[in-house]
Write a protein that holds these residues in place. Structure first.
Motif, short mmCIF file in Angstrom:
data_model
loop_
_atom_site.label_atom_id
_atom_site.label_comp_id
_atom_site.label_asym_id
_atom_site.label_seq_id
_atom_site.Cartn_x
_atom_site.Cartn_y
_atom_site.Cartn_z
N HIS A 137 49.39 24.86 17.76
CA HIS A 137 48.29 25.76 18.05
C HIS A 137 47.22 25.66 16.96
O HIS A 137 47.49 25.22 15.85
CB HIS A 137 48.79 27.20 18.14
CG HIS A 137 49.85 27.40 19.17
ND1 HIS A 137 49.59 27.83 20.45
CD2 HIS A 137 51.20 27.21 19.12
CE1 HIS A 137 50.71 27.91 21.15
NE2 HIS A 137 51.71 27.54 20.35
N ALA A 138 46.03 26.12 17.29
CA ALA A 138 44.94 26.14 16.30
C ALA A 138 45.28 27.13 15.19
O ALA A 138 45.87 28.19 15.44
CB ALA A 138 43.64 26.53 16.97
N ARG A 139 44.90 26.79 13.97
CA ARG A 139 45.16 27.69 12.84
C ARG A 139 44.45 29.02 13.08
O ARG A 139 43.28 29.07 13.43
CB ARG A 139 44.67 27.06 11.53
CG ARG A 139 44.94 27.94 10.30
CD ARG A 139 44.56 27.24 9.02
NE ARG A 139 44.72 28.10 7.85
CZ ARG A 139 45.86 28.26 7.17
NH1 ARG A 139 46.94 27.58 7.56
NH2 ARG A 139 45.92 29.06 6.14
N GLY A 140 45.20 30.08 12.88
CA GLY A 140 44.66 31.42 13.05
C GLY A 140 44.76 31.97 14.45
O GLY A 140 44.43 33.14 14.68
N GLN A 141 45.22 31.15 15.41
CA GLN A 141 45.35 31.65 16.79
C GLN A 141 46.35 32.79 16.85
O GLN A 141 47.44 32.72 16.28
CB GLN A 141 45.78 30.52 17.72
CG GLN A 141 45.90 30.95 19.18
CD GLN A 141 46.27 29.80 20.11
OE1 GLN A 141 46.19 28.62 19.71
NE2 GLN A 141 46.68 30.13 21.32
N VAL A 142 45.97 33.87 17.53
CA VAL A 142 46.84 35.02 17.71
C VAL A 142 47.55 34.88 19.06
O VAL A 142 46.90 34.77 20.10
CB VAL A 142 46.05 36.34 17.66
CG1 VAL A 142 46.97 37.53 17.93
CG2 VAL A 142 45.37 36.50 16.31
N ILE A 143 48.87 34.88 19.03
CA ILE A 143 49.68 34.63 20.22
C ILE A 143 50.57 35.84 20.48
O ILE A 143 51.34 36.25 19.60
CB ILE A 143 50.57 33.38 20.01
CG1 ILE A 143 49.70 32.17 19.62
CG2 ILE A 143 51.41 33.08 21.24
CD1 ILE A 143 50.47 31.08 18.90
N GLN A 144 50.46 36.42 21.65
CA GLN A 144 51.30 37.55 22.00
C GLN A 144 52.77 37.13 21.98
O GLN A 144 53.14 36.10 22.54
CB GLN A 144 50.93 38.07 23.39
CG GLN A 144 51.92 39.04 24.01
CD GLN A 144 52.03 40.34 23.24
OE1 GLN A 144 51.05 40.84 22.71
NE2 GLN A 144 53.23 40.90 23.18
#
Length: 213
Positions: A137-144
């Motif tokens: 994933h992209a750095r900093g992506q917030v994933i539920q």
């Protein structure tokens, strides 16, 4: 990965408390998530873990004078990595190593101080941010989190699956606002996990120099 959020919620504030900078030499306990397998942890100047087709967490409560901390830094290394996975997929979200920050409103923290596992499990006011080295994933992506009710737990991607050594510096308050909105409550617990059970792979990793600010 099995239900990590309930395990993290099972913090007992009666256990030895931590102070920042955070020591990995004492106050940490493993929470097994399976009767048949778990990670191997070594506690000392740093926390190292080995995981072979397994998952578990090591956790510690945070002492009251550190409940208001809003930033953190640490260094971590991965010598053997799981493959890249989808961190939003329940039952397919292996990652090398994660660092969890557990928040509750301060009035709730005061009421729960000294509480046992049963009272803490399932509290809908708990919020958990998990910083992960794994996935793609992209750095900093917030994933539920696929294991938590919406709005209670998230993964924040920092590093994709792979090996190496890195230092991190995060703004807990800013990430909390992105993940949940508003300001964080009391930082009452920390946890570290490794997760290799879905891919039946191998992890060798370590984390150290953990400090709250």
């Amino acid at each position: 990965m099995r239900k990590l959020l309930p395990a993290v919620l099972a913090l007992s504030f009666a256990l030895p408390a931590t102070a920042g900078p955070i020591s990995f030499a004492s106050g940490w306990q493993e929470q097994r998530l399976s009767l048949f397998s778990s990670n191997d942890y070594t506690f000392g100047e740093s926390l190292s873990l080995t995981s072979k087709g397994a998952v578990s967490i090591a956790w510690t409560p945070v002492m009251r004078e550190n409940w208001n901390k809003r930033g953190a830094s640490w260094s971590w290394t991965v010598a053997e990595s799981v493959p890249a996975t989808n961190l939003s997929q329940k039952g397919g979200d292996d990652r090398n190593i994660s660092l969890y920050f557990v928040f509750v409103p301060e009035d709730v923290a005061l009421r729960l101080e000294g509480a046992g596992i049963r009272r803490l499990m399932g509290n809908d006011q708990v919020r958990v941010m998990q910083y992960a080295w794994g996935g793609n994933h992209a750095r900093g992506q917030v994933i539920q989190s696929p294991y938590a009710p919406p709005g209670q737990g998230v993964t924040i991607a920092l590093r994709p699956a792979g090996t190496g050594s890195h230092s991190e510096n995060v703004d807990l308050a800013a990430d909390y606002a992105r993940a949940f909105g508003g300001q964080p409550g009391a930082l009452v617990g920390l946890a570290v996990s490794g997760d290799s059970d879905d891919t039946d792979s191998m992890i060798r990793a370590a984390i150290g120099n953990l400090a709250l600010r």
